[in-house]
Scaffold this active site. Structure first.
Site, PDB file in Angstrom:
ATOM      1  N   VAL A  13      56.094 157.478  45.164  1.00  0.00           N
ATOM      2  CA  VAL A  13      57.201 157.053  44.293  1.00  0.00           C
ATOM      3  C   VAL A  13      58.340 158.061  44.255  1.00  0.00           C
ATOM      4  O   VAL A  13      59.477 157.705  43.927  1.00  0.00           O
ATOM      5  CB  VAL A  13      56.716 156.785  42.851  1.00  0.00           C
ATOM      6  CG1 VAL A  13      55.830 155.557  42.787  1.00  0.00           C
ATOM      7  CG2 VAL A  13      56.023 158.011  42.253  1.00  0.00           C
ATOM      8  N   ILE A  66      42.390 158.793  27.718  1.00  0.00           N
ATOM      9  CA  ILE A  66      41.733 157.611  28.276  1.00  0.00           C
ATOM     10  C   ILE A  66      40.662 158.059  29.274  1.00  0.00           C
ATOM     11  O   ILE A  66      40.878 158.992  30.046  1.00  0.00           O
ATOM     12  CB  ILE A  66      42.765 156.697  28.971  1.00  0.00           C
ATOM     13  CG1 ILE A  66      43.919 156.355  28.007  1.00  0.00           C
ATOM     14  CG2 ILE A  66      42.087 155.436  29.495  1.00  0.00           C
ATOM     15  CD1 ILE A  66      43.525 155.625  26.751  1.00  0.00           C
ATOM     16  N   LYS A 105      56.317 163.353  30.319  1.00  0.00           N
ATOM     17  CA  LYS A 105      56.103 162.089  29.620  1.00  0.00           C
ATOM     18  C   LYS A 105      57.209 161.810  28.598  1.00  0.00           C
ATOM     19  O   LYS A 105      57.427 160.652  28.237  1.00  0.00           O
ATOM     20  CB  LYS A 105      54.720 162.064  28.979  1.00  0.00           C
ATOM     21  CG  LYS A 105      53.616 161.914  30.012  1.00  0.00           C
ATOM     22  CD  LYS A 105      53.829 160.647  30.832  1.00  0.00           C
ATOM     23  CE  LYS A 105      52.934 160.534  32.027  1.00  0.00           C
ATOM     24  NZ  LYS A 105      53.172 159.294  32.793  1.00  0.00           N
ATOM     25  N   TYR A 139      53.040 168.511  31.882  1.00  0.00           N
ATOM     26  CA  TYR A 139      52.795 167.076  31.780  1.00  0.00           C
ATOM     27  C   TYR A 139      53.496 166.473  30.567  1.00  0.00           C
ATOM     28  O   TYR A 139      54.110 165.406  30.670  1.00  0.00           O
ATOM     29  CB  TYR A 139      51.288 166.827  31.707  1.00  0.00           C
ATOM     30  CG  TYR A 139      50.907 165.389  31.464  1.00  0.00           C
ATOM     31  CD1 TYR A 139      51.076 164.436  32.467  1.00  0.00           C
ATOM     32  CD2 TYR A 139      50.362 164.983  30.245  1.00  0.00           C
ATOM     33  CE1 TYR A 139      50.715 163.109  32.256  1.00  0.00           C
ATOM     34  CE2 TYR A 139      50.005 163.665  30.031  1.00  0.00           C
ATOM     35  CZ  TYR A 139      50.181 162.733  31.037  1.00  0.00           C
ATOM     36  OH  TYR A 139      49.829 161.426  30.820  1.00  0.00           O
ATOM     37  N   ASN A 186      53.765 153.451  36.517  1.00  0.00           N
ATOM     38  CA  ASN A 186      52.570 154.150  36.053  1.00  0.00           C
ATOM     39  C   ASN A 186      52.257 155.426  36.827  1.00  0.00           C
ATOM     40  O   ASN A 186      51.632 156.337  36.288  1.00  0.00           O
ATOM     41  CB  ASN A 186      51.375 153.188  36.145  1.00  0.00           C
ATOM     42  CG  ASN A 186      50.046 153.896  36.025  1.00  0.00           C
ATOM     43  OD1 ASN A 186      49.632 154.299  34.947  1.00  0.00           O
ATOM     44  ND2 ASN A 186      49.363 154.058  37.160  1.00  0.00           N
ATOM     45  N   SER A 207      52.871 158.748  27.000  1.00  0.00           N
ATOM     46  CA  SER A 207      51.613 159.354  26.566  1.00  0.00           C
ATOM     47  C   SER A 207      51.808 159.840  25.142  1.00  0.00           C
ATOM     48  O   SER A 207      52.949 160.006  24.681  1.00  0.00           O
ATOM     49  CB  SER A 207      51.268 160.545  27.480  1.00  0.00           C
ATOM     50  OG  SER A 207      50.253 161.354  26.925  1.00  0.00           O
TER      51      SER A 207
END
Length: 243
Positions: A55, A178, A149, A145, A81, A132
């Protein structure tokens, strides 16, 4: 809830939330283009059109959207995603780590949204970005991270306002922790299990989420049932952000 007649692109579909989303979309009647850099993982997905690519590479991102247009003449839904999830403090991380995460999670999301909107601007459509709880609130070991997000949350809000006139809805989901394959692997050693158990305890429901639980929220936002919802960041987090 139905996605019958809709042509959908799901990035990062080889595993985790992306895979669960692609599988659910097929069940709901969608024509699905599943994309990932992981060719082997994609190969095990059934009843989808597979596009292997990165991507963060302009031509690859464009090809992912074009695959949907080649199938149906249009793209109705993008689920942005694809991403990487390193666990690092700022003192552990390097500039190269920052560039890698921002390239995939930030630039990759920007590119896929860009090409999807170029195709949707005359037909309308729906985009769901993967944010997130780390894209809404702070957490330890999320120095790279988490900020990436925030990009996902920000894109959803800004693009929602920018393209509402063209009947393009843009929303985000903000999952809690998750139980993806990555998280399950963390549980294989004592330190990783302590981290995962600690995260579960921080969610009021006292458990981790399952990929399909996030996929169901994505499917709702992608469906016509969410026709007056845009610019939202929907927590799917067992109550984490409500604290």
């Amino acid at each position: 809830m139905s996605l019958s007649g809709k042509t959908c692109v799901v990035t990062g579909a080889a595993s985790g939330i992306g895979r669960a989303t692609a599988e659910l979309f097929v069940e709901l009647g969608a024509t699905v283009v599943a994309t990932d850099i992981d060719a082997d993982g994609l190969a095990t997905l059934d009843n989808v059109t597979r596009v292997v690519g990165d991507v963060a590479e302009d031509e690859d991102a464009k090809a992912m959207i074009q695959a949907a247009i080649n199938l149906s003449g249009r793209i109705d839904v993008l689920v942005a995603n694809a991403g990487v999830i390193p666990l690092m403090t700022i003192t552990e991380a390097t500039g190269e780590d920052w560039d890698h995460v921002m390239n995939v999670d930030g630039k990759g999301m920007f590119l896929t949204c860009k090409y999807a909107i170029e195709a949707m601007q005359h037909t309308g459509g729906a985009i769901v970005t993967l944010s997130s709880i780390s894209g809404v609130a702070g957490q330890p070991k999320q120095a790279i991270y988490g900020p990436a997000k925030f990009v996902a949350s920000g894109l959803a809000k800004h693009l929602a306002v920018e393209w509402a006139h063209a009947n393009i809805r843009v929303n985000a989901v903000a999952p809690g922790t998750i139980r993806t394959a990555v998280v399950k692997k963390l549980e294989e050693d004592a330190e990783g299990k302590r981290y995962v158990d600690g995260m579960a305890a921080m969610h009021p429901m006292r458990r981790l989420g399952e990929p399909v639980e996030v996929a169901r929220a994505i499917a709702f936002l992608a469906s016509d049932q969410a026709s007056f919802i845009t610019g939202a960041v929907l927590p799917v987090d067992g109550g984490y952000l409500a604290q």
